[in-house]
Design a protein around this motif. Structure first.
Motif, short mmCIF file in Angstrom:
data_model
loop_
_atom_site.label_atom_id
_atom_site.label_comp_id
_atom_site.label_asym_id
_atom_site.label_seq_id
_atom_site.Cartn_x
_atom_site.Cartn_y
_atom_site.Cartn_z
N UNK A 64 0.81 -1.21 0.00
CA UNK A 64 0.00 0.00 0.00
C UNK A 64 0.85 1.27 0.00
N UNK A 65 1.97 1.23 0.72
CA UNK A 65 2.73 2.46 0.92
C UNK A 65 3.90 2.65 -0.04
N UNK A 66 4.44 1.57 -0.59
CA UNK A 66 5.60 1.74 -1.47
C UNK A 66 5.28 2.61 -2.69
N UNK A 67 4.12 2.44 -3.34
CA UNK A 67 3.79 3.36 -4.45
C UNK A 67 3.71 4.82 -3.99
N UNK A 68 3.22 5.04 -2.77
CA UNK A 68 3.17 6.40 -2.25
C UNK A 68 4.57 6.97 -2.09
N UNK A 69 5.50 6.10 -1.73
CA UNK A 69 6.88 6.53 -1.56
C UNK A 69 7.47 7.00 -2.88
N UNK A 70 7.14 6.31 -3.95
CA UNK A 70 7.63 6.70 -5.27
C UNK A 70 7.11 8.08 -5.66
N UNK A 71 5.85 8.36 -5.32
CA UNK A 71 5.28 9.66 -5.64
C UNK A 71 5.89 10.77 -4.79
N UNK A 72 6.45 10.39 -3.64
CA UNK A 72 7.06 11.38 -2.76
C UNK A 72 8.51 11.67 -3.13
N UNK A 87 14.06 10.05 0.86
CA UNK A 87 13.07 9.16 0.25
C UNK A 87 13.76 8.22 -0.73
N UNK A 88 14.68 8.77 -1.50
CA UNK A 88 15.42 7.94 -2.46
C UNK A 88 16.20 6.84 -1.75
N UNK A 89 16.82 7.18 -0.62
CA UNK A 89 17.56 6.17 0.14
C UNK A 89 16.62 5.08 0.65
N UNK A 90 15.42 5.48 1.07
CA UNK A 90 14.45 4.51 1.56
C UNK A 90 14.00 3.59 0.44
N UNK A 91 13.75 4.16 -0.74
CA UNK A 91 13.35 3.34 -1.89
C UNK A 91 14.44 2.33 -2.23
N UNK A 119 13.89 -1.62 -1.94
CA UNK A 119 14.04 -2.39 -3.18
C UNK A 119 15.07 -3.49 -3.02
N UNK A 120 16.24 -3.13 -2.49
CA UNK A 120 17.28 -4.14 -2.27
C UNK A 120 16.83 -5.20 -1.27
N UNK A 121 16.14 -4.75 -0.22
CA UNK A 121 15.68 -5.69 0.80
C UNK A 121 14.66 -6.67 0.27
N UNK A 122 13.75 -6.20 -0.57
CA UNK A 122 12.73 -7.09 -1.13
C UNK A 122 13.36 -8.09 -2.09
#
Length: 246
Positions: A23-31, A86-90, A94-97
């Protein structure tokens, strides 16, 4: 609680953390970058059209990496600064998944998973939770990793940490200011004026300091505050359902 019950609880929580990530990962991309300002909007006070600068090299490289990884370009004009936290979190998620997807397949002796975007990989892991429930180590690993990534995603989106009010009064300031923080598995006094009798405690010099009680101190805290020990344990229980469905 028996071991099989623990395993089922870990799998159930993992499914909830995956739900939150989806639910939240797409929101992160928009941020990722500030929203584009309307071309008709007047420039900020003192700003001149020719004074705008382009992105730095690091920001351009990061934007390209995100576009290649997720098939998108960060929104906003080229002069907008990239939100690096935000980029660092993405990148971390991504790497973790990817690592989690591959680890689950390896542990279950399945063929190496094909490349895919984060949501598809998460759905793939979720589909294997039934088999993972038979492996206590794997079930706990999936829960721990999805919880870590979901909480980091939540923090990057600016959501507040969950807090639960508990009964009793703080032993130091006598205020009804005791709060349970499940993510920290601790109880804190949130009264900024709280001061204890320990001269070496940071509460005397640091306005941001808050007295905290970890699990080993809950029995004494319950006795001194009048709180219920069972309530303290329940309020600080690290359950996915509380955070995912709040």
């Amino acid at each position: 609680m028996t071991a099989p019950t623990d395993d089922r609880a870990a799998v159930r929580d993992a499914a909830l953390w995956i739900e939150l990530l989806l639910r939240q990962f797409p929101e992160l991309l928009h941020e990722l970058a500030p929203a584009r300002r309307s071309p008709s909007a007047p420039p900020p006070d003192g700003a001149r059209p020719h004074a705008a600068r382009g992105r730095t090299r690091a920001e351009r490289e990061e934007a390209l990496r995100v576009e290649q990884a997720h098939g998108l370009t960060p929104s906003g004009p080229t002069t907008a600064p990239l939100r690096l936290h935000v980029s660092d979190t993405i990148r971390d998620i991504t790497d973790g998944v990817v690592e989690l997807d591959e680890a689950v397949h390896d542990r279950l002796r399945l063929p190496r998973p094909r490349r895919a975007q984060v949501p598809e990989r998460l759905l793939r892991v979720a589909a294997l939770l039934g088999r993972a429930s038979e492996d206590a180590v794997l079930a706990a690993h999936i829960r721990d990793e999805t919880r870590r990534m979901a909480r980091r995603c939540t923090r990057a989106l600016g959501a507040a940490e969950p807090v639960v009010r508990v009964s009793g009064r703080c032993p130091w300031c006598d205020s009804v200011s005791l709060r349970a923080f499940p993510a920290r598995h601790a109880v804190l006094c949130v009264n900024p004026a709280c001061r204890c009798a320990d001269r070496d405690c940071d509460c005397r010099t640091d306005p941001a300091h808050r007295h905290a009680w970890t699990q080993s101190a809950w029995v004494r805290l319950a006795e001194e505050s009048g709180a219920d020990l069972g309530e303290l344990a329940g309020a600080t229980a690290d359950t996915a359902e509380r955070e995912v469905h709040r």
